[in-house]
Design a protein around this motif. Structure first.
Motif, short mmCIF file in Angstrom:
data_model
loop_
_atom_site.label_atom_id
_atom_site.label_comp_id
_atom_site.label_asym_id
_atom_site.label_seq_id
_atom_site.Cartn_x
_atom_site.Cartn_y
_atom_site.Cartn_z
N TYR A 67 0.95 -1.04 0.11
CA TYR A 67 0.09 -0.06 0.11
C TYR A 67 0.83 1.06 0.03
CZ TYR A 67 -3.65 3.46 1.33
OH TYR A 67 -4.34 4.46 1.23
N ASP A 68 2.02 1.11 0.59
CA ASP A 68 2.91 2.14 0.59
C ASP A 68 3.32 2.61 -0.63
OD1 ASP A 68 2.68 2.77 3.24
OD2 ASP A 68 4.65 1.91 3.78
N ARG A 69 3.81 1.79 -1.70
CA ARG A 69 4.13 1.91 -3.05
C ARG A 69 2.93 2.42 -3.86
NH1 ARG A 69 8.28 -1.25 -5.37
NH2 ARG A 69 6.88 -1.71 -7.14
N ARG A 74 -0.05 7.38 -5.88
CA ARG A 74 -1.04 8.38 -6.09
C ARG A 74 -0.75 9.91 -5.47
NH1 ARG A 74 -3.96 11.66 -6.89
NH2 ARG A 74 -6.29 11.61 -6.66
N THR A 75 0.26 9.83 -4.59
CA THR A 75 0.63 11.15 -4.07
C THR A 75 1.63 11.84 -5.17
OG1 THR A 75 0.97 10.48 -1.79
CG2 THR A 75 2.06 12.36 -2.39
N ALA A 76 2.18 11.25 -5.87
CA ALA A 76 3.03 11.79 -7.13
C ALA A 76 2.01 12.28 -8.05
CB ALA A 76 4.00 10.56 -7.73
N ILE A 196 9.23 3.60 -8.99
CA ILE A 196 8.29 2.70 -8.66
C ILE A 196 8.21 1.70 -9.52
CG2 ILE A 196 5.79 2.48 -7.78
CD1 ILE A 196 5.82 5.22 -6.75
N LYS A 197 7.89 2.17 -10.79
CA LYS A 197 7.76 1.18 -12.02
C LYS A 197 9.06 0.33 -12.01
CE LYS A 197 5.96 -0.61 -15.80
NZ LYS A 197 4.88 -1.20 -16.06
N ALA A 250 -2.17 -7.65 -2.11
CA ALA A 250 -1.06 -6.85 -1.90
C ALA A 250 -0.24 -6.92 -3.37
CB ALA A 250 -0.19 -7.70 -0.85
N ILE A 251 0.00 -8.09 -3.98
CA ILE A 251 0.77 -8.16 -5.35
C ILE A 251 0.22 -7.16 -6.24
CG2 ILE A 251 1.22 -9.70 -7.43
CD1 ILE A 251 1.23 -11.86 -5.26
N GLN A 252 -1.30 -7.01 -6.33
CA GLN A 252 -1.82 -5.91 -7.33
C GLN A 252 -1.33 -4.66 -6.66
OE1 GLN A 252 -5.82 -7.22 -7.19
NE2 GLN A 252 -5.69 -8.59 -8.84
N LEU A 253 -1.55 -4.16 -5.48
CA LEU A 253 -1.17 -2.91 -5.09
C LEU A 253 0.14 -2.44 -5.28
CD1 LEU A 253 -3.20 -2.79 -1.61
CD2 LEU A 253 -3.53 -1.58 -3.64
N GLN A 254 1.24 -3.55 -5.15
CA GLN A 254 2.59 -3.17 -5.11
C GLN A 254 2.89 -2.64 -6.62
OE1 GLN A 254 4.04 -6.90 -4.17
NE2 GLN A 254 4.63 -7.69 -6.28
N ASP A 255 2.20 -3.12 -7.57
CA ASP A 255 2.38 -2.40 -8.94
C ASP A 255 1.20 -1.67 -9.60
OD1 ASP A 255 4.84 -4.28 -9.20
OD2 ASP A 255 3.62 -5.76 -9.52
#
Length: 298
Positions: A67-69, A74-76, A196-197, A250-255
């Motif tokens: 979620y942090d990623r 989203r912040t960017a 991130i990418k 979690a896997i979906q959120l990290q990317d």
């Protein structure tokens, strides 16, 4: 990005269907063996409880990191919204009200809209030809296409256009610095998204987590009494599938740039930026607001 709309049940089922089916078949096999063979090992339920508790703690940590990623992405893009508005507002304030300056301001608007859409499509690995054709003249399209980093090439065009304004004495030193700072902020947001990418979440962590979950699913059928067949198999399947579903989430959120329902809604944000900038600069027509009919926004 998932919305407040009703989420399709198939969104969850399709992610874990294969694993849940395998666990269901395995649980049936073990229960049948326990019914007809006295040699099947019986494992104390305490073992499964301890393992399940460890998995829950690890999943909580994993989900938090993922979620942090997602939130950083989203912040960017939130910063991109603010800086896009600031760039055009600064140009409106700094440029004099002359007929030629209106078309000049519109060229900055078109270029900034192109940058937002191209950045999102590039992060998702999608074709940007239509975006360039919509917003940029042919000569700019060709120059951007020759670049290895196309969003950066569009920002460079911004910078060169601002330099020309400064050389023509349409901007003061202070105004030049302010516009350069805004462009630097856009570059910084782009760099955060690219980082991130390009930064892969450790694969060993995913592998280890999956090993623990499947070990839990393997042990659990041996912990129940065989006489409760109608209860054992559903419990084993549901408990194991719950862990698998959380891990998949979690896997979906990290990317957040993979064109999935859990993505950062870059296209929607870019559409909002386009509408705002064209409204600020008195375009004769503004793009129609896009209404999402599904449970997610891209």
């Amino acid at each position: 990005m998932l919305l407040n709309n009703k989420i399709s049940l198939s969104f969850f089922i399709k992610n874990i269907l294969r694993q849940a089916l395998l666990i269901f078949l395995f649980a049936n096999l073990i229960v049948l063996l326990k019914l007809y063979s006295p040699l099947v090992l019986v494992i104390p339920i305490t073992i499964a409880v301890i393992l399940g508790t460890c998995i829950a703690l690890l999943l909580a940590f994993r989900t938090n990191q993922a979620y942090d990623r997602w939130w950083e992405a989203r912040t960017a893009w939130g910063a991109i919204v603010n800086d896009s508005r600031s760039l055009i507002r600064q140009l409106q304030m700094f440029l004099t009200e002359e007929p030629d300056n209106e078309s000049l301001l519109h060229s900055f608007v078109e270029r900034q809209c192109a940058w937002c859409f191209v950045l999102g499509d590039t992060l998702r690995g999608q074709d940007i030809t239509d975006r360039l054709h919509k917003f940029l003249p042919l000569s700019d399209q060709q120059r951007v296409n020759r670049s290895t980093n196309k969003p950066n090439a569009i920002l460079l065009d911004h910078g060169l256009a601002i330099r020309r304004l400064y050389q023509n004495q349409q901007l003061t030193d202070f105004q030049m610095v302010q516009l350069s700072t805004t462009l630097n902020n856009l570059t910084d947001s782009m760099g955060r998204c690219e980082r991130i990418k390009s930064t892969v979440f450790p694969r060993t962590y995913t592998f280890n987590m999956q090993v623990f979950i499947y070990l839990f699913a393997t042990i659990l059928p041996f912990c129940f009494d065989s006489i409760h067949y109608l209860l054992d198999v559903p419990l084993v399947t549901l408990l194991s599938s719950a862990f698998i579903l959380i891990e998949k989430s979690a896997i979906q959120l990290q990317d957040p740039f993979e064109n999935q329902p859990t993505d950062t809604p870059m296209t929607t944000i870019a559409q909002k930026i386009e509408a705002d900038l064209k409204s600020m600069t008195a375009y004769p027509t503004s793009p129609a607001k896009q209404i999402t009919q599904t449970y997610y926004s891209l």
